[in-house]
Structures are given as C-alpha cells and as structure tokens.
Design an enzyme around this catalytic site. Structure first.
Site, short mmCIF file in Angstrom:
data_model
loop_
_atom_site.label_atom_id
_atom_site.label_comp_id
_atom_site.label_asym_id
_atom_site.label_seq_id
_atom_site.Cartn_x
_atom_site.Cartn_y
_atom_site.Cartn_z
N LYS A 247 -11.45 -3.80 -2.91
CA LYS A 247 -12.18 -2.53 -2.98
C LYS A 247 -11.35 -1.49 -3.73
O LYS A 247 -11.89 -0.59 -4.35
CB LYS A 247 -12.42 -1.97 -1.57
CG LYS A 247 -13.44 -2.77 -0.80
CD LYS A 247 -13.46 -2.27 0.64
CE LYS A 247 -13.77 -3.39 1.59
NZ LYS A 247 -13.20 -3.20 2.91
N LYS B 127 -6.12 -10.11 -6.57
CA LYS B 127 -7.31 -10.44 -5.77
C LYS B 127 -8.39 -9.38 -5.99
O LYS B 127 -8.08 -8.21 -6.24
CB LYS B 127 -6.96 -10.57 -4.27
CG LYS B 127 -6.69 -9.26 -3.56
CD LYS B 127 -6.92 -9.36 -2.05
CE LYS B 127 -6.93 -7.95 -1.46
NZ LYS B 127 -7.56 -7.81 -0.18
N LYS C 248 0.83 -1.21 0.00
CA LYS C 248 0.00 0.00 0.00
C LYS C 248 0.86 1.25 0.00
O LYS C 248 0.55 2.23 -0.68
CB LYS C 248 -0.97 0.00 1.19
CG LYS C 248 -2.09 -1.01 1.00
CD LYS C 248 -3.27 -0.81 1.95
CE LYS C 248 -4.36 -1.82 1.60
NZ LYS C 248 -5.49 -1.82 2.52
#
Ligand code: ATP
Ligand code: LTN
Length: 339
Positions: free
Chosen positions: A206, A203, A116
């Site tokens: 969101k 994957k 991230k």
C-alpha cells in the site's frame, strides 16, 4: 462454530481505501479457503492502523471498506466471525501484559519496524509502531489460534507470537495444561510475495508506487494500464526466473494463481510470444477475478446497516472467547480477579 475443528485467525489493517492483489493472493484468498476446514476468525485491526496517524474520517471509512472486501472476497459471516479489533477491548489488555514479557532487544529486532522507522526517521516514529507486533501477538493468542494465514512479510512477527505463547506457557502453566496455543504460520509459497509491477524487486505494498499496485477496487481501465506498463526486461523471452526476470516471473505467478494454470504450462503456452501477449492475458484473468469482488463491495457499502450488524455480531462472539482467555491469563500471572 464447531469447536472440534482447528482455529484460524488473521487480520489486515484498514490503512488504504482498497486492498491490493498482494493482500488478496497472499492472505485473503487463503482465509476464504480455510473456512471449509477451520473455525475461522477474521479481524480488521483498526487499533494497528492508529500507528500511522490516519485522518479520523479516513480510518472510519477504510475500516468498513476493508470489512466489505473480506466479505466480497468470500468470508462468510454464517461460518466465520468478522469484527473490528477496537470492538473487543481484550486485544489491548492482553497486549499490555505481553509487552511486559517482550524484551526490548527482541522488539528492536523486528525488521518491519526497522524499515518503516528508517523510512520516516526515528524521531517521526511512535511507540505504537514499535510495540505493534506485540498487539498482533495478542490478537492471535486471545483466540487459541492454531493457524495464521499471512504473506511472507509477516513471518518474523509470527515468530514473536510463537515465542510469547511459549513464554507464557513455560512461566505460568504446566506442560499438560498450557495457557495458550502456540500458533503456526500458514504461508502459501507461490503467492507469499507478490511484487510491485513498477519495481519488481519490492513487494507490492500500500505504501509503494501507485503505478505498481493492482487494487481490488480500482476501475478495470486503471488495472489494465498498470499491468500493460509493468516493468519486464530487455530480452523478449517469457520464462519463469525470479532472479533474472523478476517482472515477467511476477506476471506469470499472478496469472497462475488466478487462472489455476501451472506456471510451467503458461511458459509452454506463451513460447515464442511477446510480453504484450502475456500482459493482455494477465489483464483478463485479473479482471475475471476482481470484477465480481468489486461489484459485491459496492452492494455491501450500499447497505451499511447490514455491514455494521455483521461486525457487531462478530464482535459479540469474538469477545466471549477473548474474555475467557484473558481471564485465564490474568489469573495465571497473579492478578486478583475483579468481583
Ligand atoms: P503496508 O504497505 O502498509 O505495510 P501492506 O500492503 O503490506 O501494507 P498489510 O496490511 O501489511 O499490507 O498486509 C495484509 C496481509 O497481506 C498480510 O498477511 C501480508 O502478509 C499480506 N501481504 C501484503 N503484501 C503482500 C504481497 N505483496 N504479497 C503477498 N502477501 C502480501
Ligand atoms: N501485522 C499484520 C496485520 C495483523 C495480523 C494480526 C495478521 C495484525 N494482527 C494477527 C495476522 C494475525 C499485517 O499484515 N501488517
């Protein structure tokens, strides 16, 4: 809640207006099933969501919508506790204590943080995102959790929770009367990782491509369009081969998880058929599963007082457990009890 049963705890962040099929199959569905055999505690971890600096109004809305989706999917407030993390302040308190037991290097090895922060650049990230797995450990350890149902991406965070539990016990307790339970992950192999429809190498997430997502609260038309545009591959053979045919295999996994038909049986049933046939069948099983959830969410959101009542009741009961654990841990590490 009967205390003789093992305890399960899990949570999701209110970071989107809808959960997606990965959240549902990888986690939420397991939560519902485990209520039959475990004392279950489920949380909407709103403090975790602060790591991505949400708009205040969006955070408020998403916290309630996330709780409503847990209930709509079958989390039963008669049998389980459901609460918002920020309503139980002991989470943040235990997280501080655990952060003092976590090595800087140990936290730096968390791959989700590395991914991230690499995406947004180290300067744009924050300390909360870095210590997020420690807060997650606090969530789990406060309830003396035996089992944590999650998707595969949470495995490393759970390993940290286990290490912190063991460290607390070995430094501050004796073997015959440990301070906290060492939690076990519960990851169902077949649905541990549902892939993005538009990019079957990643994957479903969101933060992924909207076109690759199946959201629980999307209208049926959008869901159908996305499934029909799912990336497959150049040949036309319907086979389960996650390495060479990730897109087709993902559709087979989704179908099988929702219909209960084993993948091998599906492969046999679709022998000689086209990808289009498989996609039409997936649209149907997805709609059968999500349609009722969507309707229940609408009903629940129409009665916000009832939802808030369930959350308040859950928080009160969760807090009673959390308070006891925190007091025991505070005492063991040498903090003088307040009078
Ligand atoms: P983000 O993209 O912001 O990281 P997310 O979509 O991965 O979010 P989380 O809130 O991190 O969702 O995950 C909630 C739960 O759903 C976790 O238990 C996680 O392991 C599980 N989960 C998330 N994505 C998937 C997926 N694609 N397949 C299976 N389980 C998943
Ligand atoms: N990190 C998890 C959410 C989470 C969680 C937890 C999961 C926070 N605290 C405790 C299980 C147990 C995620 O899905 N991103």
């Amino acid at each position: 809640m009967t205390s003789s049963r093992p305890r399960v705890f899990s949570a999701m962040q209110p970071t989107a207006d809808s959960l997606h099929l990965g959240n549902y199959l990888g986690a939420l569905r397991q939560w519902v099933a485990l209520q039959d055999t475990h004392d279950a505690i489920y949380s909407v971890v709103d403090l975790h969501a602060l790591t991505v600096a949400p708009e205040p109004e969006a955070l408020r809305r998403r916290s309630r919508v996330t709780a409503a989706q847990y209930l709509a999917a079958g989390v039963d407030p008669e049998r389980s506790l459901l609460f918002l993390q920020s309503h139980v302040p002991e989470h943040a308190e235990l997280a501080w204590l655990l952060s003092c037991l976590t090595g800087f290097g140990e936290a730096s090895r968390m791959t989700q943080f590395k991914d991230k922060s690499a995406r947004v650049g180290a300067e744009a990230t924050n300390v909360g995102l870095f210590t997020y797995p420690v807060l997650m450990a606090a969530d789990i350890l406060l309830y003396n959790t035996d089992l944590v149902p999650v998707g595969e991406d949470q495995k490393q965070h759970l390993e940290l929770s286990r290490n912190l539990a063991q460290r607390l016990n070995s430094r501050y307790a004796t073997e015959d009367s440990p301070l906290v339970t060492v939690p076990e992950p519960y990851i169902v192999k077949e649905t541990a990782k549902i892939y993005d429809l538009a990019d079957p190498g990643s994957k479903m997430s969101k933060s992924g491509h909207p076109s690759g997502l199946i959201e629980l609260l999307d209208d049926p038309k959008t869901v159908a369009t996305r499934i029909k545009s799912a990336v497959t591959d150049a040949d036309t053979v319907i086979a389960f081969d996650p390495v060479n045919k990730p897109g087709v295999s993902n559709l087979l996994s989704i179908h099988s998880a929702l219909s209960g038909v084993p993948v091998e049986q599906l492969v046999a049933d679709f022998d000689g058929k086209m990808y289009g046939h498989l996609k039409v069948a997936v649209v149907e099983v997805v709609e059968n599963a999500l349609g009722p959830v969507r309707e229940r969410v609408t009903e629940l959101l129409a009665r916000p007082e009832e939802l808030d009542e369930i959350l308040a009741d859950g928080a009160g009961k969760a807090r009673a457990i959390a308070r006891t654990t925190l007091a025991r841990v505070y005492d063991a590490v040498g903090l003088v009890p307040a009078r």
